[in-house]
Scaffold this motif. Structure first.
Motif, short mmCIF file in Angstrom:
data_model
loop_
_atom_site.label_atom_id
_atom_site.label_comp_id
_atom_site.label_asym_id
_atom_site.label_seq_id
_atom_site.Cartn_x
_atom_site.Cartn_y
_atom_site.Cartn_z
N ASN A 92 0.83 -1.21 0.00
CA ASN A 92 0.00 0.00 0.00
C ASN A 92 0.86 1.26 0.00
O ASN A 92 0.51 2.26 0.60
N GLN A 93 1.98 1.21 -0.70
CA GLN A 93 2.89 2.34 -0.75
C GLN A 93 2.93 3.01 -2.12
O GLN A 93 3.66 3.97 -2.32
N LEU A 94 2.14 2.51 -3.08
CA LEU A 94 2.20 3.02 -4.44
C LEU A 94 1.08 4.01 -4.70
O LEU A 94 -0.10 3.65 -4.69
N ALA A 95 1.44 5.27 -4.92
CA ALA A 95 0.44 6.31 -5.16
C ALA A 95 -0.03 6.31 -6.61
O ALA A 95 -1.23 6.48 -6.89
N ALA A 96 0.89 6.13 -7.55
CA ALA A 96 0.56 6.18 -8.98
C ALA A 96 1.79 5.74 -9.76
O ALA A 96 2.91 5.71 -9.24
N VAL A 97 1.57 5.42 -11.03
CA VAL A 97 2.66 5.14 -11.96
C VAL A 97 2.56 6.15 -13.09
O VAL A 97 1.50 6.30 -13.71
N VAL A 98 3.65 6.85 -13.34
CA VAL A 98 3.72 7.84 -14.42
C VAL A 98 4.65 7.29 -15.50
O VAL A 98 5.75 6.83 -15.21
N LEU A 99 4.21 7.37 -16.75
CA LEU A 99 4.95 6.78 -17.86
C LEU A 99 5.39 7.81 -18.88
O LEU A 99 4.60 8.66 -19.29
N GLU A 100 6.64 7.68 -19.31
CA GLU A 100 7.09 8.42 -20.50
C GLU A 100 6.35 7.90 -21.73
O GLU A 100 6.18 8.65 -22.71
N MET A 101 5.90 6.67 -21.69
CA MET A 101 5.37 5.98 -22.86
C MET A 101 3.93 6.38 -23.22
O MET A 101 3.37 5.85 -24.20
N ALA A 102 3.33 7.28 -22.46
CA ALA A 102 1.99 7.78 -22.79
C ALA A 102 1.98 9.29 -22.58
O ALA A 102 2.75 9.82 -21.77
N GLN A 224 3.02 7.74 0.55
CA GLN A 224 3.14 6.82 -0.57
C GLN A 224 4.16 7.33 -1.58
O GLN A 224 4.65 8.46 -1.47
N THR A 225 4.46 6.50 -2.57
CA THR A 225 5.48 6.82 -3.56
C THR A 225 4.90 6.76 -4.96
O THR A 225 4.21 5.80 -5.31
N VAL A 226 5.18 7.77 -5.77
CA VAL A 226 4.87 7.76 -7.20
C VAL A 226 6.05 7.11 -7.92
O VAL A 226 7.21 7.50 -7.70
N VAL A 227 5.79 6.14 -8.77
CA VAL A 227 6.83 5.54 -9.60
C VAL A 227 6.78 6.18 -10.98
O VAL A 227 5.70 6.25 -11.60
N LEU A 228 7.92 6.68 -11.44
CA LEU A 228 8.01 7.28 -12.77
C LEU A 228 8.93 6.41 -13.62
O LEU A 228 10.09 6.19 -13.26
N VAL A 229 8.41 5.91 -14.73
CA VAL A 229 9.16 5.05 -15.65
C VAL A 229 9.54 5.84 -16.88
O VAL A 229 8.66 6.39 -17.57
N ALA A 230 10.84 5.91 -17.16
CA ALA A 230 11.31 6.69 -18.32
C ALA A 230 12.67 6.18 -18.74
O ALA A 230 13.31 5.39 -18.03
N GLY A 231 13.12 6.65 -19.87
CA GLY A 231 14.44 6.31 -20.34
C GLY A 231 15.52 6.83 -19.40
O GLY A 231 15.31 7.79 -18.66
N GLY A 232 16.68 6.19 -19.41
CA GLY A 232 17.73 6.48 -18.45
C GLY A 232 18.14 7.93 -18.38
O GLY A 232 18.36 8.48 -17.30
N GLY A 233 18.25 8.59 -19.51
CA GLY A 233 18.67 9.98 -19.50
C GLY A 233 17.66 10.92 -18.89
O GLY A 233 18.01 11.96 -18.35
N HIS A 234 16.38 10.54 -18.94
CA HIS A 234 15.33 11.38 -18.38
C HIS A 234 15.38 11.42 -16.86
O HIS A 234 14.87 12.36 -16.26
#
Length: 302
Positions: A92-102, A224-234
């Motif tokens: 129960n620690q995940l607030a949201a997932v943010v994607l570079e892919m959308a 909670q924690t927001v997870v952000l998924v993106a390319g390495g340089g971002h």
């Protein structure tokens, strides 16, 4: 990315028009350039590649935002992302997932946990040509199934052309960091990008980082924690999304690297995760072929 992940979406543009800076296949080259120019330092305990992934996640918390940097064509990186989503959601620690892919403005927030993959793709405006669903679908569906919203964070394509002319972005990074962006663009495009396109494409890069940063901030939840998924340089702390944070936001960066790991400087990443290298490809040869001038059509016989 990878600073600049190769998205095949640019191929829909006219043949002679320069593509936007989302070059998935050239990401390793660009990221290597960035880290080398940064002046690499030794690993700390937080970079211990021998520790199991969930244990390493625990050392990165608490954090308002956890940035997971990837090489887009490395399947192991999406596996690590899914494991992080499942691990955080299960606590129960995940607030949201943010994607570079959308693109920013798209979200699964209105969907039920049992939503189908088709419903999720529609909600996110998913572009399977640019970002194969088979790679990112498991990450997304793990969050949706846990009742956690997934948000598009990337700058909409409709705004990219305008961003190219927004010279205010030239002042966002310190001069040395901006030059690192420029060098990574040149090297990531195998020297094929016209010099006149370097600064405009760097502006898009910075504007994309700002868009992802703003999206992640909008999803913050106490405890909670927001997870952000993106390319390495971002995700690099001195160049990417973190340069747009307010000072009171706590973020941690985990950078996945395929093949021989490059030691990211301590100020740019809190953890570096090494994975096996994907099959070797001559990406520069592919890019030269894609960008080659098209031969004129033969004229009709007289």
């Amino acid at each position: 990315m990878h600073l600049f992940p190769l998205s095949t979406a640019w191929q829909q543009r006219p043949a002679r028009e320069a593509p936007p800076p989302t070059f998935r296949l050239l990401g390793a080259t660009a990221l290597a350039c960035l880290l080398t120019l940064s002046g690499c330092a030794g690993m700390t305990a937080a970079h211990d590649a021998t520790a199991p992934w969930p244990d390493r996640l625990q050392t990165l918390l608490p954090a308002d935002v956890l940035l997971l940097g990837e090489q887009h064509d490395a399947a192991d990186h999406q596996r690590l992302q899914r494991e992080a989503v499942v691990w955080l959601a299960g606590r129960n620690q995940l607030a949201a997932v943010v994607l570079e892919m959308a693109e920013r403005g798209h979200t699964t927030a209105g969907l039920r946990p049992g939503a189908t993959e088709a419903e999720v793709q529609k909600a996110l405006g998913w572009n399977d040509t640019a970002w194969p669903w088979k790679a990112y679908g498991p990450v997304v569906m793990a969050a949706v199934g846990a009742g956690v919203p997934v948000l598009g964070g990337n700058l909409p394509r409709s705004r990219m052309r305008a961003a190219m002319g927004e010279t205010a972005w030239d002042q966002h990074l310190p001069a040395p960091a901006l030059q690192r962006q420029y060098t990574a663009l040149r090297d990531g495009h195998c020297g094929l990008l016209p010099e006149t396109q370097i600064a405009p494409m760097a502006r898009i890069q910075i504007a994309r980082d700002a868009s992802m940063a703003q999206t992640a901030q909008s999803a913050l939840r106490p405890g909670q924690t927001v997870v952000l998924v993106a390319g390495g340089g971002h995700v690099l702390r001195s160049l990417g999304v973190p340069t747009h944070w307010p000072q009171n936001l706590v973020s941690k960066v985990a950078l996945a690297q395929a093949g021989q790991a490059l030691p990211a400087i301590n100020s740019d990443a809190d953890a570096v995760v090494s994975t096996p290298a994907p099959p070797a490809k001559d990406h520069c040869a592919e890019l030269r072929k894609q960008w080659a001038p098209r031969a004129p059509a033969p004229s009709a016989p007289q």
